[in-house]
Design a protein around this motif. Structure first.
Motif, PDB file in Angstrom:
ATOM      1  N   LEU A 187      87.627  30.855  31.423  1.00  0.00           N
ATOM      2  CA  LEU A 187      87.358  31.927  32.377  1.00  0.00           C
ATOM      3  C   LEU A 187      88.082  31.567  33.665  1.00  0.00           C
ATOM      4  CD1 LEU A 187      85.778  34.536  33.096  1.00  0.00           C
ATOM      5  CD2 LEU A 187      83.943  33.041  33.959  1.00  0.00           C
ATOM      6  N   ASP A 188      89.221  32.220  33.901  1.00  0.00           N
ATOM      7  CA  ASP A 188      90.077  31.890  35.042  1.00  0.00           C
ATOM      8  C   ASP A 188      90.436  30.402  35.067  1.00  0.00           C
ATOM      9  OD1 ASP A 188      91.065  33.983  36.498  1.00  0.00           O
ATOM     10  OD2 ASP A 188      89.976  33.490  38.323  1.00  0.00           O
ATOM     11  N   GLY A 189      90.709  29.849  33.898  1.00  0.00           N
ATOM     12  CA  GLY A 189      91.089  28.449  33.790  1.00  0.00           C
ATOM     13  C   GLY A 189      89.938  27.485  33.690  1.00  0.00           C
ATOM     14  N   MET A 190      88.687  27.969  33.768  1.00  0.00           N
ATOM     15  CA  MET A 190      87.500  27.107  33.699  1.00  0.00           C
ATOM     16  C   MET A 190      86.983  27.081  32.266  1.00  0.00           C
ATOM     17  SD  MET A 190      85.591  28.510  37.161  1.00  0.00           S
ATOM     18  CE  MET A 190      85.587  30.215  36.568  1.00  0.00           C
ATOM     19  N   PRO A 191      86.856  25.909  31.638  1.00  0.00           N
ATOM     20  CA  PRO A 191      86.336  25.859  30.263  1.00  0.00           C
ATOM     21  C   PRO A 191      84.844  26.186  30.227  1.00  0.00           C
ATOM     22  CG  PRO A 191      86.649  23.642  31.104  1.00  0.00           C
ATOM     23  CD  PRO A 191      87.215  24.563  32.135  1.00  0.00           C
ATOM     24  N   ILE A 192      84.461  27.025  29.274  1.00  0.00           N
ATOM     25  CA  ILE A 192      83.060  27.401  29.073  1.00  0.00           C
ATOM     26  C   ILE A 192      82.595  26.727  27.786  1.00  0.00           C
ATOM     27  CG2 ILE A 192      81.446  29.300  28.763  1.00  0.00           C
ATOM     28  CD1 ILE A 192      82.773  29.227  31.517  1.00  0.00           C
ATOM     29  N   PHE A 193      81.608  25.818  27.899  1.00  0.00           N
ATOM     30  CA  PHE A 193      81.173  25.032  26.748  1.00  0.00           C
ATOM     31  C   PHE A 193      80.148  25.768  25.886  1.00  0.00           C
ATOM     32  CE2 PHE A 193      82.625  21.874  29.838  1.00  0.00           C
ATOM     33  CZ  PHE A 193      83.537  21.183  29.059  1.00  0.00           C
ATOM     34  N   ASN A 194      79.420  26.702  26.460  1.00  0.00           N
ATOM     35  CA  ASN A 194      78.493  27.512  25.671  1.00  0.00           C
ATOM     36  C   ASN A 194      78.648  28.965  26.101  1.00  0.00           C
ATOM     37  OD1 ASN A 194      76.353  28.516  24.110  1.00  0.00           O
ATOM     38  ND2 ASN A 194      74.902  28.197  25.781  1.00  0.00           N
ATOM     39  N   PRO A 195      79.237  29.820  25.265  1.00  0.00           N
ATOM     40  CA  PRO A 195      79.510  31.195  25.677  1.00  0.00           C
ATOM     41  C   PRO A 195      78.383  32.170  25.386  1.00  0.00           C
ATOM     42  CG  PRO A 195      80.545  30.788  23.574  1.00  0.00           C
ATOM     43  CD  PRO A 195      79.831  29.508  23.951  1.00  0.00           C
ATOM     44  N   SER A 196      77.136  31.702  25.219  1.00  0.00           N
ATOM     45  CA  SER A 196      76.079  32.603  24.740  1.00  0.00           C
ATOM     46  C   SER A 196      74.921  32.732  25.711  1.00  0.00           C
ATOM     47  CB  SER A 196      75.537  32.126  23.397  1.00  0.00           C
ATOM     48  OG  SER A 196      74.790  30.937  23.553  1.00  0.00           O
ATOM     49  N   HIS A 197      74.367  33.931  25.750  1.00  0.00           N
ATOM     50  CA  HIS A 197      73.070  34.244  26.352  1.00  0.00           C
ATOM     51  C   HIS A 197      72.080  34.545  25.226  1.00  0.00           C
ATOM     52  CE1 HIS A 197      73.990  34.183  30.554  1.00  0.00           C
ATOM     53  NE2 HIS A 197      74.780  35.237  30.542  1.00  0.00           N
ATOM     54  N   LEU A 198      70.807  34.322  25.475  1.00  0.00           N
ATOM     55  CA  LEU A 198      69.741  34.697  24.538  1.00  0.00           C
ATOM     56  C   LEU A 198      69.983  34.136  23.140  1.00  0.00           C
ATOM     57  CD1 LEU A 198      69.022  38.415  25.521  1.00  0.00           C
ATOM     58  CD2 LEU A 198      67.958  36.330  26.401  1.00  0.00           C
ATOM     59  N   MET A 199      70.282  32.828  23.063  1.00  0.00           N
ATOM     60  CA  MET A 199      70.477  32.133  21.790  1.00  0.00           C
ATOM     61  C   MET A 199      71.575  32.751  20.930  1.00  0.00           C
ATOM     62  SD  MET A 199      68.692  29.417  21.216  1.00  0.00           S
ATOM     63  CE  MET A 199      67.232  28.499  21.712  1.00  0.00           C
ATOM     64  N   GLY A 200      72.565  33.378  21.583  1.00  0.00           N
ATOM     65  CA  GLY A 200      73.701  33.909  20.855  1.00  0.00           C
ATOM     66  C   GLY A 200      73.739  35.413  20.720  1.00  0.00           C
ATOM     67  N   MET A 201      72.732  36.136  21.235  1.00  0.00           N
ATOM     68  CA  MET A 201      72.750  37.590  21.110  1.00  0.00           C
ATOM     69  C   MET A 201      73.852  38.222  21.952  1.00  0.00           C
ATOM     70  SD  MET A 201      68.764  38.752  20.987  1.00  0.00           S
ATOM     71  CE  MET A 201      67.640  38.112  19.739  1.00  0.00           C
ATOM     72  N   PHE A 202      74.148  37.646  23.125  1.00  0.00           N
ATOM     73  CA  PHE A 202      75.179  38.170  24.004  1.00  0.00           C
ATOM     74  C   PHE A 202      76.046  37.023  24.497  1.00  0.00           C
ATOM     75  CE2 PHE A 202      71.417  40.868  24.643  1.00  0.00           C
ATOM     76  CZ  PHE A 202      71.918  42.080  24.199  1.00  0.00           C
ATOM     77  N   SER A 203      77.244  37.361  24.937  1.00  0.00           N
ATOM     78  CA  SER A 203      78.112  36.347  25.534  1.00  0.00           C
ATOM     79  C   SER A 203      77.855  36.286  27.032  1.00  0.00           C
ATOM     80  CB  SER A 203      79.581  36.657  25.247  1.00  0.00           C
ATOM     81  OG  SER A 203      79.990  37.834  25.914  1.00  0.00           O
TER      82      SER A 203
END
Length: 805
Positions: A187-203
């Motif tokens: 995300l704008d060059g920043m690594p995102i280690f967990n892309p999930s909200h609500l245990m994976g229901m949304f990113s």
């Protein structure tokens, strides 16, 4: 004795060294006049605008400061400047000497009625060297049917060829035979280690803050590294020079975005946030054990930009927090027992500077910080505790971009540091009867230097050659155990303990990562592309669950866990029809993977102090075919794609306890041989009403069933023999939506739209997994029944109201 480990190999480079030398020696197009200029909107530079010369079938893209430069033979050419959501500028230019031509782009509001798949030139599908690359804009995604009213970037990737997932309700994606942790998500060059909200229901990505989304699943540019499968690059939109406010109100989350200039034509700010109020959804469930489930999140993204002359300085920051509280499965005396809480948080920031030395030379530098925390809490006295873990990342990156004649070159350096704290158990009361020493933290440093060049060797032949060299080392403080030769890595076979002090080097790995691609034009409407790339991954997530969880453990490469290395070869045929209204492509790829990880059966990966005793590494191979047909313009737009793929793993060893499937090839647990996606968008008129439909189908993924069961006293034991030899049922789903987005009047600032959607229209009970329950013992034989677990087993309607003023 302390022996540092070092592994390097450069043999793949020998295969492309000759081609790069050829590129340097061949002149490409003859020296001619240079067309250059700046592209802007309301004095705000516009990067990523396509500049295309029709008669020559060549083009370029404006850089981060909105400038462009291209050298062409003398002559007269129709030149187009295009970007999704803006009116195309088409001019006739006569070039007998170098000339400057500046362009001011205007937003095309009526274009909202069309689904534009990418922001490239009309024949980009045929003319570019890119293979296995998909670019989507938020205007495209906003027209798709949304799940519970939320446009989701990660889930939209599942509609692209070569992209699958292990199941519904998970945010991880699997790209061309890679595990979900083999995707570099930026995300704008920043690594995102967990892309999930609500245990994976949304990113975790706010769709209002995203500008462009590019998924590199085949030809990964040399400036990216650190993952073995793909790169998902999400750019944050720049703040406007005009003040505005927009948002959306849905069933699960609200979105708000504010942008304003702080200093006219100099400093501007944009902030977007989302927050959920989804607890009420659980209150209406019939299951009493789920009514007290709590699931909430928020995220906030901001970007501050300063412009002056040839310089642009920006600061992008992102923060998100999730709370998921799952009550016990049973109720006692009318009171719900103490629950388990899951909490996870991401904090990231990047400070960047872009400087323009000349019209064809620019420098981009950035400092990046990213940290991810997760907590598991139990409130059951006396065993109440917090289990905390985190991973932090710091990096410096700088690259120089240069354009000259037929060359588009980039080169740079990158330095990154990792620190992983696998977990610490913290008792919450004096009565807590739990004892677990903190798991050993890990530190690692990755350095890289890279360069690439795209050059027109002939009018019909374009080459893109890149090379990345990465070097990684693991450092103390740490304790490393030695195991008896010829024995499995197990605590009972430890023969020595080696202590490393702070900053002392433990293990090192490195090597060349060549990237090579060719485009051979067969004519104005078709081309053949060939590509090869090598990728290295020094950080991986270790989990033996099917779906990735926000509390999964991360593992750096060290003495025993080697980096993952993948080599991908691909070839494709690309064809456009009917004045570039239709695009078709057929790609075939094969991928060899070294040091792919799997695990011993029944291993506890979260709490083990010696992860090397349960991690098994071996070989992997993946191959597949991807077909895609797209229609980009007209009232009916969309795409159809089909993918056939296979991913196999081999874990063999002289020790039977370190084998999987008796040392034979077996499918990965995310292997789905067949997948088909259909995306349609229909605008019957210009009144702002759009209908959309998605249909998706995929083969059932592999699973492992118990061969038999038996009792040892009162303990039931399941006997598993072969891994991933069965499959769950096939998956398919239909989604529909209607968007009412009336054309904004020129004299009105307020603009509103409605989105109505239906998820899983025919209410199919797609299986996430199959499990069994014992129902008795008959004649010493244990009898059991099979059950299907479905995540979203019914039709789910949603409504969202979006506004902007």
């Amino acid at each position: 004795m302390r022996v540092p480990f070092f592994v390097t190999d450069s043999s793949p480079w020998k295969y492309c060294l000759a081609f790069i030398m050829l590129a340097v020696q061949l002149p490409g197009f003859a020296q001619g006049p240079v067309l250059k200029g700046t592209i802007s909107e309301h004095d705000n530079p516009m990067p990523g605008v396509t500049v295309y010369l029709e008669q020559l079938n060549i083009g370029t893209v404006s850089d981060s400061l909105g400038t462009y430069s291209i050298s062409v033979p003398s002559g007269t050419y129709w030149t187009k400047f295009s970007f999704t959501g803006y009116k195309t500028v088409r001019v006739k230019l006569t070039l007998h000497q170098s000339q400057r031509f500046d362009v001011v782009m205007e937003e095309d509001i009526t274009q909202l009625d069309e689904m534009v798949v990418n922001a490239q030139a009309e024949d980009h599908n045929v003319a570019s060297v890119d293979m296995g690359v998909s670019t989507l804009t938020m205007k495209t995604l906003s027209k798709m049917p949304a799940f519970i009213g939320e446009v989701d970037i990660i889930k939209s990737m599942l509609l692209l060829p070569g992209v699958t997932t292990v199941g519904e309700g998970t945010s991880g994606i699997n790209v061309r035979g890679g595990n979900s942790d083999q995707n570099l998500i930026l995300l704008d060059g920043m690594p995102i280690f967990n892309p999930s909200h609500l245990m994976g229901m949304f990113s975790v990505f706010n769709p209002d803050m995203a500008k462009d989304i590019s998924l590199y699943r085949g030809g990964v540019p040399a400036q990216f590294g650190g993952r073995a499968s793909s790169v998902l690059d999400i750019s944050v939109r720049s703040p406007s020079t005009k003040k505005s406010f927009q948002g959306g109100i849905g069933l699960v989350a609200n979105r708000f975005l504010f942008e304003t200039p702080l200093i006219k034509d100099r400093l501007s700010l944009i902030i977007g946030t989302r927050f959920s109020f989804s607890d009420y959804l659980f209150k209406v469930l019939k299951s009493s054990s789920l009514r007290n489930t709590k699931a909430n999140f928020y995220d906030i993204t901001g970007r501050l930009e300063y412009l002056k002359g040839n310089d642009r300085i920006y600061l992008t920051a992102y923060n998100s927090t999730d709370v998921f509280k799952l009550p016990s499965d049973s109720i006692s005396n009318g009171n719900i027992p103490p629950a388990t809480d899951y909490r996870w948080k991401s904090n990231t920031a990047t400070l960047g500077w872009i400087h323009k030395f000349a019209s064809n030379l620019s420098l981009k530098s950035a400092l990046v910080y990213s940290k991810y925390n997760s907590v598991i809490s139990s409130h059951e006295v006396p065993n109440d505790y917090d289990f905390k873990s985190d991973i932090s990342y710091k990096s410096m990156k700088s690259d120089l971009s240069w354009q000259k004649n037929a060359h588009q070159a980039i080169g740079g350096v990158e330095l990154a540091q990792y620190k992983v704290n696998p977990g610490t158990l913290i008792p919450l009361s004096d009565e807590t009867d739990l004892s677990l020493p903190p798991l050993q933290s890990e530190q690692g440093t990755e350095m890289a230097v890279f360069g690439s060049d795209e050059v027109h060797l002939q009018r019909w032949l374009t080459m893109q050659a890149g090379l990345r060299y990465s070097y990684y080392f693991n450092t103390g403080p740490s304790t490393v155990y030695a195991y008896a030769p010829g024995k499995e890595r197990d605590i009972k076979y430890i023969t020595d303990t080696i202590h490393y002090s702070k900053h002392e080097r433990i293990a090192s790995y490195g090597g060349l990562e060549p990237r090579l691609a060719f485009n051979m034009r067969l004519g104005p409407k078709s081309s053949i592309k060939i590509g090869y790339s090598r990728l290295r991954q020094y950080l991986q997530r270790i989990t033996n669950t099917t779906a990735s969880l926000p509390t999964d453990r991360w593992q750096l490469s060290n003495t025993y866990v080697k980096p993952i290395i993948s080599d991908q070869f691909s070839v494709g045929y690309f064809r456009n029809f009917y004045q570039n209204k239709y695009e078709a492509s057929l790609e075939v790829y094969t991928k060899n993977i070294q040091n792919i990880s799997d695990y011993k059966g029944g291993a506890d990966l979260l709490l083990t102090p010696l992860p090397e005793t349960v991690i098994l590494q071996g070989k992997g191979k993946a191959y597949g075919l991807e077909f895609q047909l797209k229609k980009n313009v007209g009232r009916l737009t969309g795409w159809l794609n089909y993918t056939y793929s296979q991913t196999m793993i081999l874990i063999e060893s002289t020790n039977p306890n370190e084998q999987v499937n008796n040392g034979k090839w077996y499918p990965a647990n995310y292997n789905r041989p067949h997948s088909l996606n259909l995306v349609l968008n229909y605008s019957p008129n210009k009144k702002g009403i759009t209908y959309a439909a998605n249909f998706t189908f995929s083969s059932g993924r592999p699973t492992t069933y118990a061969y038999n069961r038996y009792y040892m006293g009162f303990l039931q034991v399941s006997n598993f023999i072969d891994r991933n030899q069965d499959v769950i049922p096939n998956y398919h789903r239909l989604d529909l939506s209607m968007t009412i987005d009336p054309m904004r009047a020129a004299n009105k600032r307020f603009h509103g739209s409605w989105v109505f959607s239906l998820y899983n229209v025919y209410a199919r009970k797609n299986a996430y997994s199959i499990f069994t329950k014992t129902n008795g013992i008959h004649s010493a034989i244990i009898s059991s029944d099979a059950y299907k677990l479905s995540i979203f087993a019914t039709i789910i309607p949603s409504i969202t109201y979006n506004f902007k003023f």
